[in-house]
Design a protein around this motif. Sequence first.
Motif, PDB file in Angstrom:
ATOM      1  N   GLY A   1       0.802  -1.226   0.000  1.00 24.82           N
ATOM      2  CA  GLY A   1       0.000   0.000   0.000  1.00 24.82           C
ATOM      3  C   GLY A   1       0.833   1.274   0.000  1.00 24.82           C
ATOM      4  N   PHE A   2       2.170   1.161  -0.057  1.00 26.48           N
ATOM      5  CA  PHE A   2       3.006   2.371  -0.121  1.00 26.48           C
ATOM      6  C   PHE A   2       3.665   2.442  -1.492  1.00 26.48           C
ATOM      7  CE2 PHE A   2       6.862   4.888   0.468  1.00 26.48           C
ATOM      8  CZ  PHE A   2       6.326   6.015   1.069  1.00 26.48           C
ATOM      9  N   TYR A   3       3.343   3.493  -2.231  1.00 22.30           N
ATOM     10  CA  TYR A   3       3.788   3.628  -3.627  1.00 22.30           C
ATOM     11  C   TYR A   3       4.674   4.861  -3.760  1.00 22.30           C
ATOM     12  CZ  TYR A   3      -0.353   0.693  -3.977  1.00 22.30           C
ATOM     13  OH  TYR A   3      -1.281  -0.297  -3.782  1.00 22.30           O
ATOM     14  N   LEU A   4       5.638   4.762  -4.676  1.00 29.02           N
ATOM     15  CA  LEU A   4       6.606   5.854  -4.832  1.00 29.02           C
ATOM     16  C   LEU A   4       6.585   6.442  -6.236  1.00 29.02           C
ATOM     17  CD1 LEU A   4      10.098   4.903  -3.362  1.00 29.02           C
ATOM     18  CD2 LEU A   4       8.825   7.014  -2.987  1.00 29.02           C
ATOM     19  N   ASP A   5       6.644   7.756  -6.306  1.00 26.70           N
ATOM     20  CA  ASP A   5       6.833   8.465  -7.578  1.00 26.70           C
ATOM     21  C   ASP A   5       7.944   9.472  -7.303  1.00 26.70           C
ATOM     22  OD1 ASP A   5       6.786  10.138  -9.709  1.00 26.70           O
ATOM     23  OD2 ASP A   5       4.682  10.681  -9.578  1.00 26.70           O
ATOM     24  N   SER A   6       9.188   9.089  -7.605  1.00 29.51           N
ATOM     25  CA  SER A   6      10.317   9.915  -7.169  1.00 29.51           C
ATOM     26  C   SER A   6      11.514   9.738  -8.096  1.00 29.51           C
ATOM     27  CB  SER A   6      10.704   9.507  -5.742  1.00 29.51           C
ATOM     28  OG  SER A   6      11.220   8.206  -5.771  1.00 29.51           O
ATOM     29  N   GLY A   7      12.630  10.299  -7.685  1.00 25.93           N
ATOM     30  CA  GLY A   7      13.849  10.183  -8.491  1.00 25.93           C
ATOM     31  C   GLY A   7      13.749  11.020  -9.751  1.00 25.93           C
ATOM     32  N   TRP A   8      13.116  12.197  -9.622  1.00 23.27           N
ATOM     33  CA  TRP A   8      12.826  12.991 -10.815  1.00 23.27           C
ATOM     34  C   TRP A   8      13.960  13.894 -11.223  1.00 23.27           C
ATOM     35  CZ3 TRP A   8      10.271  10.954 -14.089  1.00 23.27           C
ATOM     36  CH2 TRP A   8       9.317  10.019 -13.720  1.00 23.27           C
ATOM     37  N   GLY A   9      14.985  13.977 -10.422  1.00 19.11           N
ATOM     38  CA  GLY A   9      16.172  14.732 -10.827  1.00 19.11           C
ATOM     39  C   GLY A   9      15.811  16.000 -11.547  1.00 19.11           C
ATOM     40  N   THR A  10      16.287  16.128 -12.771  1.00 22.14           N
ATOM     41  CA  THR A  10      16.076  17.373 -13.523  1.00 22.14           C
ATOM     42  C   THR A  10      15.110  17.152 -14.680  1.00 22.14           C
ATOM     43  OG1 THR A  10      17.870  16.977 -15.073  1.00 22.14           O
ATOM     44  CG2 THR A  10      18.472  18.003 -12.992  1.00 22.14           C
ATOM     45  N   TRP A  11      14.285  16.087 -14.606  1.00 18.82           N
ATOM     46  CA  TRP A  11      13.480  15.746 -15.783  1.00 18.82           C
ATOM     47  C   TRP A  11      12.028  15.446 -15.418  1.00 18.82           C
ATOM     48  CZ3 TRP A  11      18.098  13.537 -14.252  1.00 18.82           C
ATOM     49  CH2 TRP A  11      17.994  12.420 -13.428  1.00 18.82           C
ATOM     50  N   GLY A  12      11.573  15.974 -14.272  1.00 19.71           N
ATOM     51  CA  GLY A  12      10.255  15.572 -13.778  1.00 19.71           C
ATOM     52  C   GLY A  12       9.077  16.249 -14.441  1.00 19.71           C
ATOM     53  N   PHE A  13       9.230  17.513 -14.866  1.00 17.51           N
ATOM     54  CA  PHE A  13       8.069  18.246 -15.390  1.00 17.51           C
ATOM     55  C   PHE A  13       7.493  17.555 -16.617  1.00 17.51           C
ATOM     56  CE2 PHE A  13       6.272  21.614 -18.157  1.00 17.51           C
ATOM     57  CZ  PHE A  13       5.218  21.984 -17.341  1.00 17.51           C
ATOM     58  N   LYS A  14       8.388  17.187 -17.535  1.00 19.61           N
ATOM     59  CA  LYS A  14       7.921  16.580 -18.792  1.00 19.61           C
ATOM     60  C   LYS A  14       7.192  15.260 -18.560  1.00 19.61           C
ATOM     61  CE  LYS A  14      12.244  16.430 -20.184  1.00 19.61           C
ATOM     62  NZ  LYS A  14      12.786  16.834 -18.875  1.00 19.61           N
ATOM     63  N   ALA A  15       7.468  14.621 -17.426  1.00 17.70           N
ATOM     64  CA  ALA A  15       6.877  13.311 -17.138  1.00 17.70           C
ATOM     65  C   ALA A  15       5.531  13.418 -16.433  1.00 17.70           C
ATOM     66  CB  ALA A  15       7.847  12.504 -16.272  1.00 17.70           C
ATOM     67  N   THR A  16       5.090  14.635 -16.144  1.00 18.87           N
ATOM     68  CA  THR A  16       3.895  14.793 -15.294  1.00 18.87           C
ATOM     69  C   THR A  16       2.699  13.948 -15.756  1.00 18.87           C
ATOM     70  OG1 THR A  16       4.629  17.013 -14.731  1.00 18.87           O
ATOM     71  CG2 THR A  16       2.326  16.497 -14.269  1.00 18.87           C
ATOM     72  N   PRO A  17       2.260  14.057 -17.025  1.00 22.63           N
ATOM     73  CA  PRO A  17       1.052  13.300 -17.387  1.00 22.63           C
ATOM     74  C   PRO A  17       1.250  11.788 -17.318  1.00 22.63           C
ATOM     75  CG  PRO A  17       1.567  14.982 -19.044  1.00 22.63           C
ATOM     76  CD  PRO A  17       2.736  14.905 -18.123  1.00 22.63           C
ATOM     77  N   VAL A  18       2.393  11.317 -17.790  1.00 24.90           N
ATOM     78  CA  VAL A  18       2.575   9.852 -17.801  1.00 24.90           C
ATOM     79  C   VAL A  18       2.762   9.312 -16.382  1.00 24.90           C
ATOM     80  CG1 VAL A  18       5.083   9.744 -18.193  1.00 24.90           C
ATOM     81  CG2 VAL A  18       3.607   7.944 -19.094  1.00 24.90           C
TER      82      VAL A  18
END
Length: 413
Positions: free
Chosen positions: A354-371
């Motif tokens: 029940g614990f999920y992670l969305d991390s490690g976005w470094g310098t490239w997180g904005f472009k990944a927002t929708p996916v």
Amino acid sequence: MPLRLIKFALSKEYPEPRMFRERDRLKSSYDAVIIGAGGHGLAAAYYLARDYGMNNIVVLERGYIGGGNTGRNTTIIRSNYLTPEGVKFYDESVRLWQDLSQDFDLNLFYSTRGHFTLAHTDASLRTMRWRAEVNKHYGVGSEVVGSEDIQKACPYMDMTCNGHAPILGALYHAPGSIARHDAVAWGYGRGADMRGVEIHQKTEVTGITIKSGRVTEVQTNRGNISTSKVLCAVAGFTPRILEMVGLRSPLYIHPLQAMVSEPMKAWLDPIIVSGSLHVYVSQTARGELVMGASLDPYELHSTRSTLDFVEGLAARMLDLFPFLSNAKVVRQWAGMADMTPDFAPIMGKTTIEGFYLDSGWGTWGFKATPVCGKTMAYTVANDRNHELIKDFSLSRFADYELVGEKGAASVGH
Ligand code: PYC
């Protein structure tokens, strides 16, 4: 044209409700708790509610919505990655971006410009060819172009870079785009709110209870919430949340600074990136130049800005565009980049149920927002990693199954 614009034009009153409702109290239980009301957390909430009918969800934010890395980046969107895992993932994101203004009925100023990554050496040209071939294999528009093509698209660029780093060619990525970052947070926030999701700002998570290996409760400065699902989407604060649940990660946090110029006449259509000069720049619809560089070279949990950064980046900008010597910088800011050793994200299920992670976005997180929103919503709703993120799990570091994406980072970090 979005219908809402017509409504604005015809109405004498301000015809819009607030973007999302301010709720005065937290409930004692939700089906899912999302920590972090940045683009990623809000997007996950939006798709959970829209695609899976889960609307008994709360998004908790210690500051204000979109006030973290969503509002602190340079808004570059691209899918010209190096690994098959990265290319497929970001390609899906670009596809989602293209429909997002319509989905939200909100103008995100999504603008496709084309994206040049300049090569100043034979070695970087070789990496560009490699990236172009991987991209083409997966149907992503990328090609290596020569200096004449670059000069044609960007006539004001000094192709010698003040004589010390002549441009030999570039990786050209036609789908490269920019968008209005705060509108992305507002669009996802409003869409989630309309579907019943609660968004609580100024609400800080202070603890998470795990019993028999599963999540049972989240503690906040405004009360406790019982829940069986928690999604952590807090970028630079990830290590702090992981500490609460007793998980370790190889994340290290560096400030990433950026700055913006005064508005000027439109002269720069494409997005220009130079890994060797550590520069990326685009021009917004308002005429401002949005500019960034590498990470600050030391670990630091802070969003402070430095004069050093402005001086360094300005000098490198002038190598590329000497005519800007009188342009004024009007604003600068910093985000906190949650870097991984292999430059790929950490996403999905963890060893805690029940614990999920969305991390490690470094310098490239904005472009990944929708996916990220789409794939994390799938993962949380089904308690199964989405196919597109299965290679990004936290366990890959223990299993030595890294996804080496460093060659596709915008600039050297
Ligand atoms: O990955 O495109 C990128 C990027 C731009 C600025 C920082 N990272």
